[in-house]
Enzyme design. Sequence first.
Site, PDB file in Angstrom:
ATOM      1  N   SER A  51      -9.680   1.622   2.689  1.00 57.74           N
ATOM      2  CA  SER A  51      -8.823   2.368   1.812  1.00 57.74           C
ATOM      3  C   SER A  51      -7.774   1.533   1.076  1.00 57.74           C
ATOM      4  CB  SER A  51      -8.115   3.466   2.605  1.00 57.74           C
ATOM      5  OG  SER A  51      -7.273   2.922   3.590  1.00 57.74           O
ATOM      6  N   SER A  80      -9.804  -0.580   6.959  1.00 55.37           N
ATOM      7  CA  SER A  80      -9.219  -0.474   5.612  1.00 55.37           C
ATOM      8  C   SER A  80      -8.527  -1.717   5.091  1.00 55.37           C
ATOM      9  CB  SER A  80      -8.234   0.685   5.567  1.00 55.37           C
ATOM     10  OG  SER A  80      -8.946   1.869   5.376  1.00 55.37           O
ATOM     11  N   LYS A  88       0.851  -1.195   0.000  1.00 57.70           N
ATOM     12  CA  LYS A  88       0.000   0.000   0.000  1.00 57.70           C
ATOM     13  C   LYS A  88       0.886   1.243   0.000  1.00 57.70           C
ATOM     14  CE  LYS A  88      -3.984   1.774   2.653  1.00 57.70           C
ATOM     15  NZ  LYS A  88      -4.853   1.542   3.828  1.00 57.70           N
TER      16      LYS A  88
END
Length: 485
Positions: free
Chosen positions: A150, A174, A75
């Site tokens: 996210s 997330s 990420k």
Amino acid sequence: MSRSLILKTHKALVSKKVSCLELVNWYLSEIKKSDLNAFITVTEESAIESAKKVDDKIRNGEKIGILEGIPMSLKDNFSTKGIRTTCASKMLENYYPVYDSTVYDVLKKAGCILLGKANLDEFAMGSSNETSYFGPVKNPHDKTRVAGGSSGGACASVASGLATFSIGSDTGGSIRQPASFCGIVGFKPTYGAISRYGLIPLASSLDCVGPLTISVEDASILFDLLSFYDPKDERCSPIKRKPTLNCLENEIKGLKIGVPTNCFYGSDEETYNAVENAVKFYEKLGASVSFFEFPELDLSMPIYCVLGRAETASNMSRFDGIRYGYKYDGPYKDIDDLMTRTRSIAFGEEVKRRILVGSYVLSAGHKALYKKSLNLRNMVIDSFNKRFTEFDVLMMPASPTTAFGFNYAEGDPLKMQLADICVVPANIAGLPAISVPCGYDSNNLPIGLQILGKQWSDDLIFNVANVYEKENFCAKIIGGVQYEV
Ligand code: GLN
């Protein structure tokens, strides 16, 4: 056959069915072909270079570690030395960190090969990946729908065969919510289990790091590697960790499962049925199941909105156009004017909204709101502790619905936040929680079963999830790299 993609890939490498360079090139070409927008930066050159080194070792007959040569994504809110780290924001569009996050450092030392930095909601604020400055991520199961957020890019990359695994962050769901939307395993550990050093913070009393994988076993392998005391993260716990990999096959007969009924308000029927069927499966294995009302759980979202926003506002203050990141380059009156212009241009709507709400919460006149939320948080923690004297684990959906379409919550940010209703409680109480695929709805969209336990019961969570997955494995890799060993 093993469900572990890491083990399969490892075996393919050591048995020379595929060279590491071939493997990495397959992934890179699939990434190039993909239209999901899962990656912000692709690290092609360094990936190829690392793959060649792994091949040299294999050719020379040297033993390689289980993660050596395994292609991964990360990420894009984890700092990577010399590799652009954007947090999906214009603010950090050209930011190249000067140090590695602990997590990336450890994975690199274990020999993992970084394919690229995965898309996310801007500064990890969102549940659909639509707040990214680099555009939304499409769901591999249905490209007209979101991948969740996210960690949307990280999850989509794994679900679509563009990476063997990924690492995400979970402040309010997330990891688990996008994992459930994309039909993969997402694990949020006990707060303080994995170092956040070098993770660009969102809300520091909630932020956790965890794996995104095809199988529970892969998540457990990564957790065991990454969970250790790191003094560089002051909230990383010095407590001695129990290994989780050797617990995966433990019998769960006699396990006490609690199912909070209020978690199902607002959830669609097919999600409800899938979770109920999963719970029945455990009953057949000798677990006891009780449905009960857990009203304190409903306090989690308002607490999250107050404390999370306050911490976010405080963390975002470092982006001022002076030290690093975007800087307004036109004329300005004074330092305040420079900061205002910089932030107005470089932050997106959602980030601005959270800074405003957080600053309001932290302002002198509103201390009572902040204090009350802290007290309520303790109350939620106490009530979880009480429940865990009756139950070993709690089960609920990871999300009330399957993946929704783009612009689902346009003009209504609260609607978007409510998509996290099932995942936020574990963050408020610092509990370990996993989302494991438990079926598909009539549109062929994946559904995630969420399993929560008390603090430091990470080993039990893996065990309980694995027992389910063993008989009900349903994660699918849509496209991307497909190879059999
Ligand atoms: N969707 C949540 C939010 O927007 C989760 C954020 C996160 O876990 N990073 O607040």
